[in-house]
Scaffold this motif. Sequence first.
Motif, PDB file in Angstrom:
ATOM      1  N   GLN A   1       0.828  -1.210   0.000  1.00 10.32           N
ATOM      2  CA  GLN A   1       0.000   0.000   0.000  1.00 10.32           C
ATOM      3  C   GLN A   1       0.861   1.258   0.000  1.00 10.32           C
ATOM      4  OE1 GLN A   1      -2.675  -0.252   3.318  1.00 10.32           O
ATOM      5  NE2 GLN A   1      -3.802  -2.020   2.503  1.00 10.32           N
ATOM      6  N   ALA A   2       1.927   1.239   0.802  1.00  8.87           N
ATOM      7  CA  ALA A   2       2.787   2.420   0.893  1.00  8.87           C
ATOM      8  C   ALA A   2       3.501   2.687  -0.430  1.00  8.87           C
ATOM      9  CB  ALA A   2       3.801   2.232   2.018  1.00  8.87           C
ATOM     10  N   LYS A   3       4.038   1.637  -1.054  1.00  9.21           N
ATOM     11  CA  LYS A   3       4.735   1.817  -2.326  1.00  9.21           C
ATOM     12  C   LYS A   3       3.791   2.290  -3.424  1.00  9.21           C
ATOM     13  CE  LYS A   3       8.453  -1.503  -1.470  1.00  9.21           C
ATOM     14  NZ  LYS A   3       9.107  -2.759  -1.928  1.00  9.21           N
ATOM     15  N   LYS A   4       2.594   1.737  -3.454  1.00 11.25           N
ATOM     16  CA  LYS A   4       1.613   2.166  -4.448  1.00 11.25           C
ATOM     17  C   LYS A   4       1.204   3.616  -4.232  1.00 11.25           C
ATOM     18  CE  LYS A   4      -2.864   0.844  -6.393  1.00 11.25           C
ATOM     19  NZ  LYS A   4      -4.010  -0.115  -6.286  1.00 11.25           N
ATOM     20  N   LEU A   5       1.091   4.001  -2.970  1.00 14.78           N
ATOM     21  CA  LEU A   5       0.707   5.377  -2.658  1.00 14.78           C
ATOM     22  C   LEU A   5       1.800   6.359  -3.086  1.00 14.78           C
ATOM     23  CD1 LEU A   5      -1.664   6.856  -1.312  1.00 14.78           C
ATOM     24  CD2 LEU A   5      -0.389   6.792   0.834  1.00 14.78           C
TER      25      LEU A   5
ATOM     26  N   ALA B   1       3.937   5.884  -5.529  1.00 17.46           N
ATOM     27  CA  ALA B   1       3.987   5.937  -6.991  1.00 17.46           C
ATOM     28  C   ALA B   1       2.863   6.770  -7.580  1.00 17.46           C
ATOM     29  CB  ALA B   1       3.933   4.516  -7.554  1.00 17.46           C
ATOM     30  N   ASN B   2       1.698   6.802  -6.911  1.00 22.46           N
ATOM     31  CA  ASN B   2       0.533   7.511  -7.453  1.00 22.46           C
ATOM     32  C   ASN B   2       0.278   8.853  -6.782  1.00 22.46           C
ATOM     33  OD1 ASN B   2       0.038   5.303  -9.137  1.00 22.46           O
ATOM     34  ND2 ASN B   2      -1.235   4.288  -7.596  1.00 22.46           N
ATOM     35  N   ALA B   3       1.203   9.307  -5.941  1.00 24.49           N
ATOM     36  CA  ALA B   3       0.960  10.543  -5.192  1.00 24.49           C
ATOM     37  C   ALA B   3       0.843  11.748  -6.129  1.00 24.49           C
ATOM     38  CB  ALA B   3       2.075  10.759  -4.171  1.00 24.49           C
ATOM     39  N   ASN B   4       1.799  11.959  -7.008  1.00 24.55           N
ATOM     40  CA  ASN B   4       1.761  13.115  -7.911  1.00 24.55           C
ATOM     41  C   ASN B   4       0.556  13.093  -8.852  1.00 24.55           C
ATOM     42  OD1 ASN B   4       4.067  14.057  -6.730  1.00 24.55           O
ATOM     43  ND2 ASN B   4       5.432  13.549  -8.417  1.00 24.55           N
TER      44      ASN B   4
ATOM     45  N   LYS C   1       9.954   8.308   3.610  1.00 25.63           N
ATOM     46  CA  LYS C   1       9.628   8.704   2.239  1.00 25.63           C
ATOM     47  C   LYS C   1       8.193   9.223   2.133  1.00 25.63           C
ATOM     48  CE  LYS C   1      12.808   5.667  -0.277  1.00 25.63           C
ATOM     49  NZ  LYS C   1      12.917   4.548  -1.257  1.00 25.63           N
ATOM     50  N   LEU C   2       7.282   8.536   2.809  1.00 23.12           N
ATOM     51  CA  LEU C   2       5.890   8.989   2.799  1.00 23.12           C
ATOM     52  C   LEU C   2       5.749  10.387   3.402  1.00 23.12           C
ATOM     53  CD1 LEU C   2       4.058   5.704   3.864  1.00 23.12           C
ATOM     54  CD2 LEU C   2       3.741   6.922   1.708  1.00 23.12           C
ATOM     55  N   LYS C   3       6.436  10.602   4.490  1.00 18.92           N
ATOM     56  CA  LYS C   3       6.339  11.904   5.158  1.00 18.92           C
ATOM     57  C   LYS C   3       6.934  13.009   4.292  1.00 18.92           C
ATOM     58  CE  LYS C   3       7.384  14.134   9.565  1.00 18.92           C
ATOM     59  NZ  LYS C   3       8.029  13.992  10.882  1.00 18.92           N
TER      60      LYS C   3
END
Length: 477
Positions: A279-283, A285-288, A319-321
């Motif tokens: 979930q974190a990696k997908k988030l 990748a799709n953040a921008n 990285k998420l932060k």
Amino acid sequence: MKQGSEDFLPESTPVIDLRKNGLPPSIDSSANDPTQNWDNDKTEVYMDSDEDEASAFLIEPDGDQHPITAFPFVLGRGTECDLVLSGKGLSRKHVEIIFQSGRFVVNDLDSLNGLKVNGYKVSRVILEEGDILKLGEENLTFSTGNDVQVPSDDVNQGTGSDPFSEGSKSKVKLIGGVLGVVFVGAVAAFTFQSMSGTQSVNNIVNAPPAKPSVVAPKAAPIVSPVVTAAQSINSAPPKALSAPPPSISLTPVIEPIKRVEKPIVKAPPKPKFNKFIGQAKKLLANANPRYLDGDADELFKEMKVLENNSKLSSKLRSKLKSKHESLAAVYVDYVKGQKAYAQSNSDGAFNYWTRFLEKEGRLFKKSRSLYADQVVIRVVDEYVTRGNVASQAGESHKAYKMWQKAVKLGDSVAAKIALDSVNAKSKQLYRKALRLEYVNASKAKALWQEVVSLVPPGTEYYTKASSKLAWYERWGG
């Protein structure tokens, strides 16, 4: 002729290649021609009297052979070369072949297109049998004419690789005789044990031992004892055949191979599947893309949840932060501008939105979010309005910059018209001042000063007018 032979007489006259050098001056009247004289820089190839061919050749694709008769042996398109070639890509003196330390060596003479040997471009290389020299379009094969053969002495003496030579045949016969005698002895012992108790066997046992015989070159024939029918009836039944003793056993004893058991290594346990990592990696990748599509609020909520998840590594949470903070720093100015606009605070909304557009432009370069599309029209209209107000107040530079920003952000038509009008006026004033320069310099300077005040620094006519004013300030009256 062998070295040291008394019949060998050295000659003091050098060997001359008549094909290249022509006749000596005493015979040929054209000896005055420098191209026909003896070349003292070349060394002729020494050949025995019983040899008709040179020690090396250059062979063309059609089979023509060119013997190498002197060193250095020069190849090229020049008539002075030892081998004159006529193909494309050749220099006058392209390459030379020399004989050094018992080997043939080819040197490139700084030719324009270079030398290739077996497809590789080289400047100097030792030649081997069958090497292909490429000079421009010409291909020549180097050959010494020496084929590798098996020496005749080895074949006659049986020391070569031929398994059917005379020496090999004699050795095979001797080995066969020895093996035949051993095999006869083994069969006799086996028969002796199987027929124990019979009369024939007793005779064999009581007989004196035979003298050892000399091994013959050929194997002796196998002779088995013959038992008559009467003897076989009167004699006791033969005992069951037993296996021959180990000393004469014909079957080799093969010991079983002991199997070495390897220790069983247990595979390490597989890590438990952590769905939060995916979930974190997908988030990330799709953040921008999600932010640009206007889904910032929901995106930030999901990021906040995963940032506080202890099942994730500290590196992934970091990285998420970091991504969350970079996007939120841009989005917060958009939200503040929306609140100010709702409260009829046009100045506050304009300031927040302009700062928001600048931050987003630095972060995404060529992309623009749905939030930017919503506010850019209002910001452009505000730039045009403020430019018009500044122009009416005599703040020409400020008005020019406002119109420039409106064109850059939203390609405003009204801002383009205002800029074109100002640029045309500054051009007209500058040219009018040029015409008056030698008639009324003071009036020309006044016009250039008006141009400088009309357009800001960095524009074309501001630079030209300010240069004129600077010259008059330093040199003019």
